[in-house]
Design a protein around this motif. Structure first.
Motif, mmCIF file in Angstrom:
data_model
loop_
_atom_site.group_PDB
_atom_site.id
_atom_site.type_symbol
_atom_site.label_atom_id
_atom_site.label_comp_id
_atom_site.label_asym_id
_atom_site.label_seq_id
_atom_site.Cartn_x
_atom_site.Cartn_y
_atom_site.Cartn_z
ATOM 1 N N THR A 199 0.941 -1.263 -0.169
ATOM 2 C CA THR A 199 0.032 -0.022 -0.195
ATOM 3 C C THR A 199 1.119 1.337 0.209
ATOM 4 O O THR A 199 1.823 1.478 0.973
ATOM 5 N N LEU A 200 0.674 2.204 -0.735
ATOM 6 C CA LEU A 200 1.567 3.376 -1.175
ATOM 7 C C LEU A 200 0.877 4.631 -0.530
ATOM 8 O O LEU A 200 1.453 5.545 -0.118
ATOM 9 N N ALA A 201 -0.419 4.645 -0.650
ATOM 10 C CA ALA A 201 -1.413 5.782 -0.044
ATOM 11 C C ALA A 201 -2.706 5.233 -0.101
ATOM 12 O O ALA A 201 -2.910 4.182 -0.735
ATOM 13 N N TYR A 202 -3.655 5.890 0.791
ATOM 14 C CA TYR A 202 -4.838 5.726 0.903
ATOM 15 C C TYR A 202 -5.605 7.091 1.512
ATOM 16 O O TYR A 202 -5.189 7.988 1.844
ATOM 17 N N TYR A 203 -6.875 6.919 1.023
ATOM 18 C CA TYR A 203 -7.841 8.333 1.267
ATOM 19 C C TYR A 203 -8.950 7.586 2.439
ATOM 20 O O TYR A 203 -9.372 6.484 2.168
ATOM 21 N N SER A 204 -8.903 8.114 3.495
ATOM 22 C CA SER A 204 -9.976 7.722 4.747
ATOM 23 C C SER A 204 -11.177 8.761 4.410
ATOM 24 O O SER A 204 -11.015 9.937 4.820
ATOM 25 N N PHE A 205 -12.238 8.144 4.400
ATOM 26 C CA PHE A 205 -13.420 8.979 4.370
ATOM 27 C C PHE A 205 -13.854 9.331 5.735
ATOM 28 O O PHE A 205 -14.735 10.145 5.913
ATOM 29 N N ASP A 206 -13.266 8.656 6.744
ATOM 30 C CA ASP A 206 -13.699 9.026 8.075
ATOM 31 C C ASP A 206 -12.933 10.283 8.552
ATOM 32 O O ASP A 206 -13.555 11.104 9.194
ATOM 33 N N ASP A 207 -11.662 10.532 8.164
ATOM 34 C CA ASP A 207 -11.041 11.848 8.485
ATOM 35 C C ASP A 207 -10.638 12.765 7.450
ATOM 36 O O ASP A 207 -10.182 13.871 7.366
ATOM 37 N N ARG A 208 -11.201 12.431 6.197
ATOM 38 C CA ARG A 208 -11.067 12.771 4.880
ATOM 39 C C ARG A 208 -9.744 13.568 4.674
ATOM 40 O O ARG A 208 -9.339 14.626 4.301
ATOM 41 N N THR A 209 -8.735 12.526 4.706
ATOM 42 C CA THR A 209 -7.405 12.681 4.662
ATOM 43 C C THR A 209 -6.781 11.770 3.935
ATOM 44 O O THR A 209 -6.999 10.503 3.932
ATOM 45 N N ILE A 210 -5.816 12.206 3.072
ATOM 46 C CA ILE A 210 -4.780 11.304 2.246
ATOM 47 C C ILE A 210 -3.681 11.029 2.919
ATOM 48 O O ILE A 210 -2.793 12.048 3.316
ATOM 49 N N THR A 211 -3.133 9.882 3.062
ATOM 50 C CA THR A 211 -2.003 9.474 3.797
ATOM 51 C C THR A 211 -1.218 9.052 2.814
ATOM 52 O O THR A 211 -1.343 7.754 2.130
ATOM 53 N N VAL A 212 0.262 9.255 2.765
ATOM 54 C CA VAL A 212 1.274 8.655 1.605
ATOM 55 C C VAL A 212 2.375 8.008 2.446
ATOM 56 O O VAL A 212 2.624 8.604 3.458
ATOM 57 N N ARG A 213 2.737 6.964 1.825
ATOM 58 C CA ARG A 213 3.911 6.457 2.316
ATOM 59 C C ARG A 213 5.152 6.999 2.083
ATOM 60 O O ARG A 213 5.401 7.143 0.786
ATOM 61 N N GLY A 214 5.942 7.306 2.795
ATOM 62 C CA GLY A 214 7.257 7.965 2.511
ATOM 63 C C GLY A 214 6.962 9.702 2.598
ATOM 64 O O GLY A 214 5.955 10.232 2.559
ATOM 65 N N THR A 215 8.254 10.424 2.765
ATOM 66 C CA THR A 215 8.158 11.739 3.036
ATOM 67 C C THR A 215 8.256 12.391 1.894
ATOM 68 O O THR A 215 8.330 13.761 1.589
ATOM 69 N N LYS A 216 8.440 11.655 0.601
ATOM 70 C CA LYS A 216 8.478 12.342 -0.666
ATOM 71 C C LYS A 216 7.670 11.652 -1.832
ATOM 72 O O LYS A 216 7.157 10.325 -1.459
ATOM 73 N N LEU A 217 7.085 12.346 -2.670
ATOM 74 C CA LEU A 217 5.926 11.442 -3.528
ATOM 75 C C LEU A 217 7.035 10.764 -4.638
ATOM 76 O O LEU A 217 7.471 11.167 -5.707
ATOM 77 N N SER A 218 7.063 9.560 -4.515
ATOM 78 C CA SER A 218 7.687 8.586 -5.297
ATOM 79 C C SER A 218 7.162 8.527 -6.633
ATOM 80 O O SER A 218 5.909 8.713 -6.993
ATOM 81 N N LEU A 219 7.927 7.975 -7.699
ATOM 82 C CA LEU A 219 7.360 7.862 -8.944
ATOM 83 C C LEU A 219 6.297 6.886 -8.905
ATOM 84 O O LEU A 219 5.078 6.987 -9.615
ATOM 85 N N ALA A 220 6.639 5.850 -8.355
ATOM 86 C CA ALA A 220 5.467 4.695 -8.392
ATOM 87 C C ALA A 220 4.127 5.131 -7.465
ATOM 88 O O ALA A 220 3.169 4.490 -7.620
ATOM 89 N N THR A 221 4.158 5.950 -6.372
ATOM 90 C CA THR A 221 3.070 6.619 -5.846
ATOM 91 C C THR A 221 2.216 7.370 -6.745
ATOM 92 O O THR A 221 1.052 7.521 -6.293
#
Length: 486
Positions: free
Chosen positions: A133-155
């Motif tokens: 899992t590289l990223a996900y959007y939560s309908f619960d808190d309306r937040t996108i969470t991304v794995r890593g501190t930078k936006l990788s190409l695969a993400t």
């Protein structure tokens, strides 16, 4: 030829936070439906501006989806360790009732021939949903969470997918709809409406991500493919101990949902919005997306009652997809799909009899002939397992199937869930290709069924298949001509 019929390439790293049949992780309090389940106390605050790293992809999603965001959403970047904690459950949080529910679900999976042996479904689903899992959007808190501190190409492709979820949330209030449907299912109602909505939500996001990929130039696409391939290899290594059917069930809403939304969009792009607002009554549209272009003739079936000496522990709807996967584990794929196509509704009872957990499923078929086909398929399914105690009977358009947990020593059949999904996906994209060419749903169904019965799936997914074979191309054109005008 394969350019016409093959499904788009999927990024397996986008298999985020969906639990297809069971509520194991919901019971753990972690929110297995984190991406799809809302909360009455959702945080309505949002940032005034988009994170600069995200803004280019916001514009891409708005352009490809044809809708505009009402406001920005919060995005957080977490290091790998912190991110992992947000997508995995802790077994220590399970109470006695939770563990009993997992035990019962495991027994049902074995009774349906989907798994064998002493499988820990909690760990299997947890590993599968956490892996890659590289990223996900939560309908619960309306937040996108991304794995890593930078936006990788695969993400980046995953980010487009998750931003589409944020857009769906703002335009169609998916969280509220999902919560209502999840409650119906948790109350034991015979429904797979929630599964249908989940597939539309994920399929729509996959469709937008595919449009994004197609907009890249050849060099950019090659770089993205390379990055995603490397990420996928790592994910596959983590999934070695996970039963194949688990990854299939998690991935099905994405793969089949995309085929569904592609079919709908080929007919009328606005109808995807309509499906998000008013989802179909069951999951039969995953096996046959063309059904979504017409009025769906779904049948309500009453949940079977416990007999003498039987104690109920569960009830609900198996659905057309799981029925198909069940059959595919023991009989030829095309036979399983032909039988599952007759599905028009079902209701099951999970019960305990003499310390053995069992399930009784009442099916409604499309016709008396369809019921005979479904019954025959279950008879073959039963005969394929030596000493099986399962039974099947029929009367008119109704079929009753019963099976009990065979125990931990039972062996899985064909382990064919991935191939089963591939067959359906290939058929669906065949239908999409001719719908785009102006065919009627009836003609498209005729053509796609004829083609998958004439050729192997390996042939149909081979990029070179038919490229230098005029006779083969003429043969396919003949199938199309036979179905034209229906």
């Amino acid at each position: 030829m394969s350019d016409v019929v093959s499904p788009p390439r999927r990024n397996k790293t986008q298999l985020v936070l969906v639990l297809a049949l069971v509520v194991l992780l919901v019971a753990a309090g972690v929110g297995a439906f984190l991406v799809l389940q809302g909360d009455d106390d959702r945080n309505d605050s949002y940032p005034k501006e988009w994170d600069e790293r995200i803004k280019p992809y916001v514009e891409i999603v708005e352009d490809k989806r044809g809708l505009s965001f009402d406001h920005p959403v919060k995005v957080r970047f977490l290091d790998a360790k912190a991110f992992e904690k947000t997508v995995r459950a802790d077994k220590k949080d399970l109470d006695k009732d939770d563990r009993q529910e997992i035990k019962e679900t495991t027994s049902l999976f074995r009774a349906f021939g989907l798994i064998s042996g002493d499988v820990d479904l909690f760990d299997a689903f947890d590993d599968a949903r956490g892996s890659g899992t590289l990223a996900y959007y939560s309908f619960d808190d309306r937040t996108i969470t991304v794995r890593g501190t930078k936006l990788s190409l695969a993400t980046r492709g995953t980010l487009v997918h998750e931003l589409t979820h944020a857009l769906q949330d703002q335009k169609f209030d998916i969280a509220t709809s999902t919560k209502k449907l999840a409650k119906k299912a948790s109350d034991g109602k015979a429904t797979t409406e929630g599964d249908a909505l989940r597939a539309i939500v994920e399929g729509d996001a996959e469709r937008v991500a595919t449009l994004y990929r197609a907009s890249l130039d050849k060099k950019e696409r090659a770089a993205l493919d390379k990055a995603e391939s490397a990420d996928t290899k790592g994910s596959q290594e983590e999934l070695k101990g996970v039963p194949k059917v688990v990854t299939t069930l998690i991935g099905a809403p994405y793969a089949l949902g995309q085929a569904l939304t592609e079919t709908i969009a080929a007919d009328d792009d606005d109808r995807v919005d309509e499906l998000l607002e008013n989802p179909p009554p069951d999951d039969s549209i995953l096996l046959d997306p063309l059904r979504a272009l017409d009025d769906i003739d779904s049948t309500k079936v009453k949940i079977p009652k416990p007999g003498t000496g039987e104690k109920k522990f569960d009830s609900g709807q198996v659905g057309s997809l799981v029925t198909y996967l069940m059959l595919a584990e023991r009989i030829p794929l095309r036979d399983a799909l032909e039988a599952a196509d007759t599905w028009r509704g079902d209701a099951y009872l999970g019960f305990k009899r003499k310390d053995v957990l069992c399930a009784r499923v009442a099916y409604a078929a499309s016709s008396q002939k369809g019921a005979a086909r479904l019954t025959s398929a279950f008879e073959d399914w039963i005969a394929a397992e030596a000493g099986s105690s399962a039974t099947v009977s029929s009367e008119g358009k109704r079929v009753t199937f019963e099976s009990c947990d065979p125990g931990k020593d039972a062996k899985l059949g064909n382990d064919a869930s991935e191939d089963a999904i591939q067959l359906v996906g290939t058929r669906s994209y065949l239908g999409v290709s001719v719908i785009k060419a102006g065919a009627t749903p009836k003609s498209a169904r005729c053509f796609s069924n004829r083609v998958i019965n004439e050729f192997s799936i390996d042939d149909l997914n081979d990029p070179e298949f038919g490229a230098n074979d005029p006779a083969l191309v003429k043969r396919v054109q003949g199938l199309a001509a036979d179905c034209r005008g229906q």
